[in-house]
Design an enzyme around this catalytic site. Structure first.
Site, PDB file in Angstrom:
ATOM      1  N   ASP A  86       2.599  17.598  -3.471  1.00  0.00           N
ATOM      2  CA  ASP A  86       3.083  16.856  -2.302  1.00  0.00           C
ATOM      3  C   ASP A  86       4.574  16.984  -2.028  1.00  0.00           C
ATOM      4  O   ASP A  86       4.979  17.057  -0.880  1.00  0.00           O
ATOM      5  CB  ASP A  86       2.730  15.371  -2.458  1.00  0.00           C
ATOM      6  CG  ASP A  86       2.861  14.608  -1.155  1.00  0.00           C
ATOM      7  OD1 ASP A  86       2.407  15.114  -0.107  1.00  0.00           O
ATOM      8  OD2 ASP A  86       3.410  13.491  -1.165  1.00  0.00           O
ATOM      9  N   SER A 107      -0.093  15.544   5.942  1.00  0.00           N
ATOM     10  CA  SER A 107      -1.066  14.855   5.101  1.00  0.00           C
ATOM     11  C   SER A 107      -2.483  15.170   5.557  1.00  0.00           C
ATOM     12  O   SER A 107      -2.756  15.287   6.752  1.00  0.00           O
ATOM     13  CB  SER A 107      -0.835  13.343   5.148  1.00  0.00           C
ATOM     14  OG  SER A 107       0.427  13.017   4.630  1.00  0.00           O
ATOM     15  N   LYS A 139       7.332   8.612  -0.601  1.00  0.00           N
ATOM     16  CA  LYS A 139       7.940   9.126   0.630  1.00  0.00           C
ATOM     17  C   LYS A 139       9.350   8.563   0.856  1.00  0.00           C
ATOM     18  O   LYS A 139      10.239   9.279   1.314  1.00  0.00           O
ATOM     19  CB  LYS A 139       7.058   8.783   1.835  1.00  0.00           C
ATOM     20  CG  LYS A 139       5.592   9.191   1.695  1.00  0.00           C
ATOM     21  CD  LYS A 139       5.392  10.673   1.521  1.00  0.00           C
ATOM     22  CE  LYS A 139       3.911  11.036   1.642  1.00  0.00           C
ATOM     23  NZ  LYS A 139       3.621  12.439   1.357  1.00  0.00           N
ATOM     24  N   CYS A 179      -4.198  17.862   5.282  1.00  0.00           N
ATOM     25  CA  CYS A 179      -4.406  19.210   5.828  1.00  0.00           C
ATOM     26  C   CYS A 179      -4.630  20.243   4.732  1.00  0.00           C
ATOM     27  O   CYS A 179      -4.393  21.429   4.928  1.00  0.00           O
ATOM     28  CB  CYS A 179      -3.212  19.620   6.686  1.00  0.00           C
ATOM     29  SG  CYS A 179      -3.166  18.831   8.302  1.00  0.00           S
ATOM     30  N   TYR A 233       0.794  -1.222   0.000  1.00  0.00           N
ATOM     31  CA  TYR A 233       0.000   0.000   0.000  1.00  0.00           C
ATOM     32  C   TYR A 233       0.832   1.280   0.000  1.00  0.00           C
ATOM     33  O   TYR A 233       1.783   1.421   0.774  1.00  0.00           O
ATOM     34  CB  TYR A 233      -0.936   0.038   1.217  1.00  0.00           C
ATOM     35  CG  TYR A 233      -1.886   1.208   1.157  1.00  0.00           C
ATOM     36  CD1 TYR A 233      -3.017   1.157   0.372  1.00  0.00           C
ATOM     37  CD2 TYR A 233      -1.614   2.381   1.827  1.00  0.00           C
ATOM     38  CE1 TYR A 233      -3.868   2.233   0.271  1.00  0.00           C
ATOM     39  CE2 TYR A 233      -2.458   3.475   1.738  1.00  0.00           C
ATOM     40  CZ  TYR A 233      -3.585   3.396   0.960  1.00  0.00           C
ATOM     41  OH  TYR A 233      -4.417   4.476   0.852  1.00  0.00           O
ATOM     42  N   ARG A 286      -7.541   6.616  -1.423  1.00  0.00           N
ATOM     43  CA  ARG A 286      -6.729   7.465  -2.304  1.00  0.00           C
ATOM     44  C   ARG A 286      -7.168   7.391  -3.766  1.00  0.00           C
ATOM     45  O   ARG A 286      -7.779   6.429  -4.205  1.00  0.00           O
ATOM     46  CB  ARG A 286      -5.265   7.012  -2.236  1.00  0.00           C
ATOM     47  CG  ARG A 286      -4.644   7.087  -0.848  1.00  0.00           C
ATOM     48  CD  ARG A 286      -4.208   8.489  -0.505  1.00  0.00           C
ATOM     49  NE  ARG A 286      -3.694   8.609   0.848  1.00  0.00           N
ATOM     50  CZ  ARG A 286      -2.844   9.547   1.222  1.00  0.00           C
ATOM     51  NH1 ARG A 286      -2.398  10.444   0.349  1.00  0.00           N
ATOM     52  NH2 ARG A 286      -2.447   9.619   2.485  1.00  0.00           N
ATOM     53  N   HIS A 314       8.464  18.049   1.941  1.00  0.00           N
ATOM     54  CA  HIS A 314       7.065  17.615   1.851  1.00  0.00           C
ATOM     55  C   HIS A 314       6.205  18.848   1.544  1.00  0.00           C
ATOM     56  O   HIS A 314       5.480  19.340   2.398  1.00  0.00           O
ATOM     57  CB  HIS A 314       6.674  16.980   3.197  1.00  0.00           C
ATOM     58  CG  HIS A 314       5.364  16.277   3.186  1.00  0.00           C
ATOM     59  ND1 HIS A 314       4.596  16.133   4.315  1.00  0.00           N
ATOM     60  CD2 HIS A 314       4.675  15.664   2.205  1.00  0.00           C
ATOM     61  CE1 HIS A 314       3.496  15.467   4.037  1.00  0.00           C
ATOM     62  NE2 HIS A 314       3.520  15.168   2.757  1.00  0.00           N
TER      63      HIS A 314
END
Length: 656
Positions: A339, A314, A272, A316, A263, A434, A292
């Protein structure tokens, strides 16, 4: 990796010219190069690969023991074959309401990043993480020793790909060939990951050509969905090993190893893991920033354009701001990225940024035609949705799309169960569900989003969900103060990680889960950027803090947000241009009442409460920041950051 994989890679001496794949490489017919060293290459010409790439593949084969090896070329035909296989395995289902879109439902135990099982491996602990106060659990990353790193791999990976195909995925973070870009190779046994990497990165033959022709080094990424110790997969359509998940990073080797999850950021290793954790360590070594952050371009009514980067945790509002439709007449906004930002000074001292990604991996719940019409438009073709609900007319549903359901249409929730609007008590879509959509789908994608030189950054915004005490916007007094503001960021926790309750968490720079090295050294690196800029004769971007989420005593938001945030951006642009439209406060510079354009605002605002700075709140805030620094950063905290906190305390104590 352990000695089996970690031996020194022989430098590739002679560049190979030409395409490494044959013209028929997209078929599944084994080439004449199959069964090299006992393994079956079903796609691609391994004989033309550089020695360091062959070595990485061959050592991974010995460790994982796949039945087949497929070197990905990123072509449409290849993608169609993978999608067909995923459909046959029922890993995904088609969404005929849209163009070439699919829905994946994961194992319920594999739904988010697993921060507690994510580690940085260095020789010394203090290279990776700060030393917290005695008796305090560190919250700025997890360290693992080289021995435990090797042991973790050897307890999980041997034979983990038996019966499966090993996919070799060459990918570029950033435009191929850009001086700001970096390349990687992910080895994985997940077709879902390959298809997602094709969306999220520049993936395939052109990237491998870059590695071959330029003898480019690459970040080595090894991933497997794993095989549980019992040998039985609890959910055959979504193989994983949730009880033994681990995500490992070895910065010194530019190496990522991930096991047990298929995932998101656990498995799509360009995101990330590479873009932030390994990326930040490369950035420190080379003198740039991997952050980020979203990147957006704003054009004013007079035609001038500025680019802004913004760091929010994340969920926000990063994606919403990156694709905002401004309510202010005459303003246009374009999206460079939602992102990640990689930022580096050019020869003139101008900080320039690229979006190293090629797609959006956005949180679905809350996204709608009202909140983010551009995101909705972006995910209507060539998109993979994960853990959202399914509608009987072949579409998707999540919380926020209630008004889109036509009469007679039924809904199936993310777990595959019937779900009824207004009746069912559980969410239809998982809170961290997502959409994975190509960035090129976005109707307002910036014309320079793939400019190899990057776009010039004039301002950096920090922000999070702060229901009380923090004003709508304030500006840092200088660069050091701005770095302090970023280091002291706090926000309500989100569904992107394991945290369940909505508690205020410290999330410095919105990077808390993503630091690739010691946070104290990271702050030093940020502070040193100003000196680098000065030497080049440049001007540092201004730094601001925003908070769209302040609430009144009744728990209602004081600011309408979304497109109205353009009114705040307008003030930021004025400050970039040097307009004296601010008033000084103990925490920074806030807008004068007349400097915010509030004409035709539908909501009635309580500006006094929206910008209220209370002495008791900020004394408590400063104390909590000090406690956090003492507990989590300790002696690693740069003295300049401590001085900025001391200055804040003094200013607040003396406020009237």
């Amino acid at each position: 990796m352990p000695q089996l994989i970690e031996k020194a890679y022989t430098p590739f001496q002679k560049p190979v010219v030409g395409h490494y794949l044959s013209s028929t490489a997209t078929t599944t017919t084994p080439s004449k190069f199959n069964n090299i060293r006992g393994y079956n290459v079903v796609n691609g010409d391994i004989s033309k690969l550089p020695l360091k790439v062959k070595t990485f593949i061959e050592e991974s084969v010995v460790l994982c023991q796949p039945d087949r090896v497929h070197i990905c070329d990123g072509s449409e035909i290849e993608n169609e074959i993978l999608i067909k296989s995923l459909l046959e395995a029922k890993t995904i289902i088609p969404l005929p309401k849209y163009e070439n879109c699919y829905l994946a439902r994961t194992n319920p135990a594999d739904v988010a990043r697993v921060e507690s099982k994510t580690f940085i491996c260095t020789e010394l602990r203090e290279q990776a993480v700060c030393t917290p106060r005695a008796g305090v659990q560190g919250a700025l990353g997890n360290w693992i020793s080289p021995k435990d790193y090797d042991d973790a791999i050897m307890k999980r990976f041997p034979g983990c790909m038996k019966g499966r195909t090993m996919y070799v995925v060459p990918f570029s973070m950033g435009p191929i060939g850009s001086p700001l870009s970096k390349v990687g190779i992910e080895i994985t046994d997940s077709q879902y990951v390959v298809c997602s990497m094709r969306i999220m990165t520049r993936m395939g033959a052109l990237v491998m050509d870059e590695i071959i022709n330029k003898s480019a080094d690459f970040v080595r990424c090894l991933h497997s969905v794993g095989t549980p110790e019992s040998g039985k997969l609890a959910m055959e359509s979504w193989p994983c090993d949730p009880d033994r998940v681990i995500i490992l990073h070895k910065p010194d080797n530019n190496e990522i190893v991930s096991y047990g999850s298929a995932y998101g950021g656990n498995a799509i290793l360009g995101k990330k893991c590479f873009a932030l954790r390994i990326g930040s360590t490369i950035a420190q070594r080379e003198g740039w920033l991997a952050e980020h952050m979203l990147i957006l371009g704003v054009t004013c009514p007079n035609g001038t354009k500025k680019y802004i980067a913004a760091a929010f945790p994340s969920a926000c509002g990063k994606t919403n701001l990156a694709m905002m439709t401004p309510t202010l007449p005459g303003y246009t906004l374009e999206c460079v990225g939602d992102d990640i930002a990689w930022m580096k000074f050019d020869a003139n001292g101008q900080l320039r940024a690229i979006n190293p990604e090629n797609g959006f991996f956005g949180v679905a719940p809350g996204t709608s035609a009202e909140t983010n019409p551009n995101a909705m438009a972006a995910c209507t073709k060539n998109t993979i949705f994960t853990n959202v609900a399914y509608t009987s007319d072949g579409g998707v549903f999540w919380e926020g799309l209630e008004d889109t359901i036509e009469p007679g249409v039924t809904i199936t929730d993310w777990l595959g169960n019937p779900w009824e609007l207004g009746v069912s008590k559980t969410p239809a879509a998982h809170p961290n569900s997502r959409f994975c959509a190509p960035a090129g789908n976005c109707p307002i994608i910036d014309e320079k989003w793939e400019d190899p030189e990057g776009v010039p950054i004039s301002a950096i915004l920090f922000g999070g969900r702060r229901p009380q005490g923090v004003p709508l916007i304030y500006e840092a007094l200088n660069w050091q103060h701005g770095v302090f503001i970023g280091s002291a960021m706090r926000s309500e926790s989100t569904a992107a990680a394991e945290h369940k309750a909505k508690v205020i968490m410290h999330d410095p720079m919105a990077m808390r889960p993503f630091f690739g090295y010691n946070f104290g050294n990271y702050l030093k690196h940020w502070l040193e950027m100003e000196e680098q800029c000065d030497k080049l004769g440049g001007v540092m971007p201004k730094i601001f803090h925003v908070n769209w989420f302040r609430k009144d005593k009744n728990g209602k938001f004081l600011w309408p947000g979304y497109g109205e945030n353009s009114r705040v951006i307008d003030w930021v642009l004025k400050r970039i241009d040097g307009y004296h439209c601010y008033q000084e406060t103990p925490i920074g510079l806030i807008p004068t009442p007349e400097s915010l354009k509030l004409d035709n605002l539908k909501s009635q605002l309580n500006l006094k409460e929206l910008f209220l700075i209370e002495r008791e709140f900020w004394l408590k805030e400063a104390d909590e920041i000090q406690t956090y620094f003492d507990n989590q950063v300790g002696a690693d905290l740069p003295k300049k950051i401590q001085q900025q906190l001391n200055n804040l305390k003094d200013r607040v104590e003396n406020m009237h």
